[in-house]
Design an enzyme around this catalytic site. Structure first.
Site, PDB file in Angstrom:
ATOM      1  N   ASP A 193       0.813  -1.211   0.000  1.00 27.33           N
ATOM      2  CA  ASP A 193       0.000   0.000   0.000  1.00 27.33           C
ATOM      3  C   ASP A 193       0.848   1.263   0.000  1.00 27.33           C
ATOM      4  OD1 ASP A 193      -2.649   1.238   0.162  1.00 27.33           O
ATOM      5  OD2 ASP A 193      -2.037   1.875   2.166  1.00 27.33           O
ATOM      6  N   ARG A 194       2.135   1.158   0.387  1.00 27.01           N
ATOM      7  CA  ARG A 194       3.001   2.331   0.426  1.00 27.01           C
ATOM      8  C   ARG A 194       3.465   2.759  -0.963  1.00 27.01           C
ATOM      9  NH1 ARG A 194       2.242   5.316   4.811  1.00 27.01           N
ATOM     10  NH2 ARG A 194       2.180   4.001   6.675  1.00 27.01           N
ATOM     11  N   MET A 274      -8.016   5.791   2.839  1.00 32.38           N
ATOM     12  CA  MET A 274      -8.154   6.928   1.930  1.00 32.38           C
ATOM     13  C   MET A 274      -6.909   7.177   1.091  1.00 32.38           C
ATOM     14  SD  MET A 274     -11.215   8.022   2.325  1.00 32.38           S
ATOM     15  CE  MET A 274     -11.052   9.534   1.406  1.00 32.38           C
ATOM     16  N   ARG A 275      -5.864   6.376   1.278  1.00 33.20           N
ATOM     17  CA  ARG A 275      -4.628   6.635   0.537  1.00 33.20           C
ATOM     18  C   ARG A 275      -4.858   6.501  -0.966  1.00 33.20           C
ATOM     19  NH1 ARG A 275      -1.237   3.762   3.291  1.00 33.20           N
ATOM     20  NH2 ARG A 275      -0.316   5.482   4.423  1.00 33.20           N
ATOM     21  N   ALA A 276      -5.695   5.552  -1.385  1.00 32.40           N
ATOM     22  CA  ALA A 276      -5.940   5.351  -2.817  1.00 32.40           C
ATOM     23  C   ALA A 276      -6.554   6.598  -3.446  1.00 32.40           C
ATOM     24  CB  ALA A 276      -6.851   4.145  -3.029  1.00 32.40           C
TER      25      ALA A 276
END
Length: 680
Positions: A193-194, A274-276
């Site tokens: 995810d990073r 919410m990173r996406a």
């Protein structure tokens, strides 16, 4: 320093080049993960990117690359006086898979810290990569403790080194680029995810394109400097285009309509957090700047989704990353087109820029715009046969030789943990107890080589009796090298889990084999989560075969299991002997990784003279070598012969039924395995 291969000379690989260039335009995108088979220019492209990055202004003499305009107030080399900065090329720092923690984050001189109170700090790779590129080849093979350090640095933009109360902090903001071959295993979800973007690469199947790749590579190997000179003009043009896009980037408008499309897309694909959404917004903005526009349009949003979402959607660990493009288009349409998407402002297929000589761009071109589906979802035609319709007979038609068609696995479930007895020293993981660099402290010893984990109490205890003889006069403790003690720690290791699966006719009832495959799939999922290597041996008919040699790619084992046919006799002894051969070779390759043998069978043995006795002797061979083992008893029906239990006793392990594999009644299974191993 060797001359890098020119970025613009790379043939094809539009997705790869676009993902890297977008990060060059906007480092806030968050890096890129490059997935693909070996020999597809992954490393070549990453190393070539550094030559296109703008130069970095730094404080003269600062080992941590502080910006002279706003130096880090906590810099270990600071505070920095006002002075003119100097410019240097952007760095690409490579993190080796086998690097130590000290090499990554830096090291403190513990002896000087104790005796002199001096923070003598030697920077690591995170400091070198600050304001540059941190490149991790084979990132999926990186040890867990290094992954944790990368996660912390990527989240906080800083690296912390703390040893027994002595702490050093420095800024560590970098563009994270990783490459991996999925055949060697998947990446931990936290690190996955990073990465802002992910791209899939594969070798071209076009003959002319492959010829051009070979021609350019041979020309480069013969004369690197001359080859680079021939591409200097294209490299310069691409460098200027990146600089222009960086200047334009702050002026790009992200309208409310575009934001609604981004939010709707992320919600539709059920991404976590919410990173996406943030990454998609930044990527779409970078795409607009790369195309020379000041407003984000619909195609930018679609392209951003194809780059930012495949590795973030909720999926089974054995599924390949990818997006359903029909669903994506439908979601974008339902969310409503952006206000500016009237058909007049669409980017041209070349990204709005001039031809850069075959390598610059792909700007704004969707990775799969040619209609080719490069990552088909599992279960598509040709992958594996679908299960028989409800109501079909229990025994399907048999091809020649008594072999039955493969059946689909039942739904996987959470299994109880199986572990190897004793204390190992293998690769970091989450299965069996082991002596590790990380974990709870269990004692102290004299260091062998450089001190990495100080045991403070033991060090003080060793130094205390000698203080008067050493002439101690002040408050400081007089510490010598011989006084230092290394902390010994206990954590968890990954093991080699070798599955030996009975695929004979006695296991071939459709419902029964489906349950067996579901159980093995569940154990494979557990091995994936515990960072194990896995192997698969099957036996049926007259012989046993290695369906999958030991590998870190658990999903490869799942694929082999899904296509496993059944039928024929039960050469149990052959399966155990084949497993013995596999383990013997693996002990030579990786002696520190301890094996766990998981035999999935009903215990029946047929074919050849005295098949049961032969199976017993093969089991005792494993027992004599101390191999930890578990037999998953697949026998069904009201009348049970207990043959799997007999096999477990010969192996010196324990037997567990399919039902017990997920039940609380086997809470003492690890204890039983341990006791059996000691008895052996």
């Amino acid at each position: 320093m060797s001359t890098p291969y020119p970025f613009t000379a790379i043939v094809g690989q539009d997705d790869l080049r676009l993902g890297l260039l977008l990060n060059a335009v906007s480092p806030a995108v968050g890096g890129v993960l490059v997935r693909g088979e070996k020999g597809t220019a992954k490393s070549t492209a990453v190393r070539a990117l550094a030559a296109l990055m703008p130069e970095v202004p730094v404080v003269p003499g600062c080992r941590f690359s502080c910006d002279p305009v706003s130096p880090d107030p906590a810099c270990p080399d600071g505070p920095h006086a006002e002075a003119a900065g100097v410019s240097r090329p952007a760095r690409t720092v490579e993190l080796p898979v086998g690097a130590s923690e000290d090499r990554l984050v830096g090291a403190l001189d513990i002896e000087r810290a104790l005796s002199e109170g001096v923070k003598a700090f030697e920077p690591g790779l995170l400091a070198d990569a600050h304001r540059g590129i941190l490149y991790v080849d084979e990132v999926n093979l990186l040890h867990d403790h290094l992954v944790d350090l990368l996660l912390d640095a990527a989240a906080m933009g800083a690296s912390y080194v703390e040893r027994e109360g002595v702490s050093v902090r420095h800024a560590a903001r970098f563009l994270l680029v990783g490459t991996m071959n999925p055949e060697e295993g998947e990446l931990r979800p936290q690190l996955l995810d990073r990465f802002g973007l992910t791209v899939e690469v594969s070798a071209s199947r076009d003959t002319d394109e492959r010829v051009e790749v070979v021609r350019r590579r041979l020309a480069y190997d013969d004369d690197p400097e001359g080859f680079a000179a021939r591409w200097a003009e294209e490299e310069g043009a691409l460098r200027e285009r990146i600089a222009a896009a960086r200047v334009l980037l702050p002026r790009v408008v992200l309208s409310d309509g575009v934001l609604r499309q981004i939010a709707a897309t992320c919600a539709a694909f059920e991404v976590d957090g919410m990173r996406a959404d943030i990454v998609m917004a930044r990527t779409a903005t970078a795409l607009a700047a790369w195309a020379g526009r000041e407003e984000v349009i619909a195609d930018d949003v679609r392209q951003a989704a194809l780059l930012a979402l495949p590795h973030r959607r909720r999926r089974n660990p054995f599924d390949a990353p990818g997006l359903d493009e029909d669903k994506l288009d439908q979601t974008l349409d339902e969310a409503g087109p952006p206000e500016n998407s009237d058909g007049d402002d669409q980017p041209d297929p070349d990204g709005g820029g001039d031809d850069d000589g075959g390598g610059g761009g792909g700007g704004g071109v969707p990775p799969q715009a040619d209609g080719e589906d490069r990552t088909p979802p599992q279960g598509s035609e040709g992958d594996s046969p679908s299960p028989a319709p409800e109501g079909a007979p229990d025994t399907p038609g048999r091809p020649a030789g008594g072999e039955q068609q493969p059946v689909a696995a039942a739904e996987p479930f959470r299994t109880k943990m199986l572990s190897v007895p004793g204390l190992g020293e293998g690769a970091a993981g989450r299965r069996s107890r082991a002596r590790t660099e990380h974990g709870r402290t269990t004692g102290a010893r004299r260091p062998e080589g450089a001190l990495t984990k100080l045991h403070l109490a033991a060090t003080v205890q060793a130094a205390a009796p000698h203080q008067r003889a050493r002439g101690r006069a002040g408050r400081g403790l007089v510490v010598r090298r011989d006084d230092l003690r290394q902390a010994t720690r206990e954590g968890r290791e990954g093991n080699l889990v070798l599955f030996v699966v009975d695929a004979s006719g006695s296991m071939a009832a459709r419902q029964r084999m489906s349950a067996v495959k579901g159980a093995v799939l569940s154990l494979l999922l557990d091995a994936y989560q515990r960072r194990d290597k896995v192997g698969l041996v099957t036996f049926r008919g007259k012989e046993a075969e290695v369906a999958l040699p030991p590998t870190s790619s658990v999903d490869a084992a799942a694929a082999r299991l899904e296509s496993l046919p059944t039928g024929g006799r039960t050469p149990l002894a052959a399966g155990l002997l084949k497993a013995h051969d596999v383990l013997r070779v693996e002990r030579l390759r990786d002696p520190s990784r301890r094996p766990l043998l998981v035999v999935v069978t009903d215990g029946r043995a047929t074919g050849g003279p005295e098949p049961v006795a032969l199976a017993g002797r093969a089991g005792r061979l494993h027992r004599s070598e101390g191999t930890a083992s578990v037999v998953v008893d697949c026998e069904s029906g009201y009348v049970r012969l207990g043959l799997a239990g007999e096999l477990a006793r010969e192996l010196g392990g324990t037997a567990v039924t399919l039902d017990e594999l997920r039940a609380d009644s086997i809470a003492g299974l690890v204890k039983d395995v341990t006791a059996a191993g000691r008895a052996a």
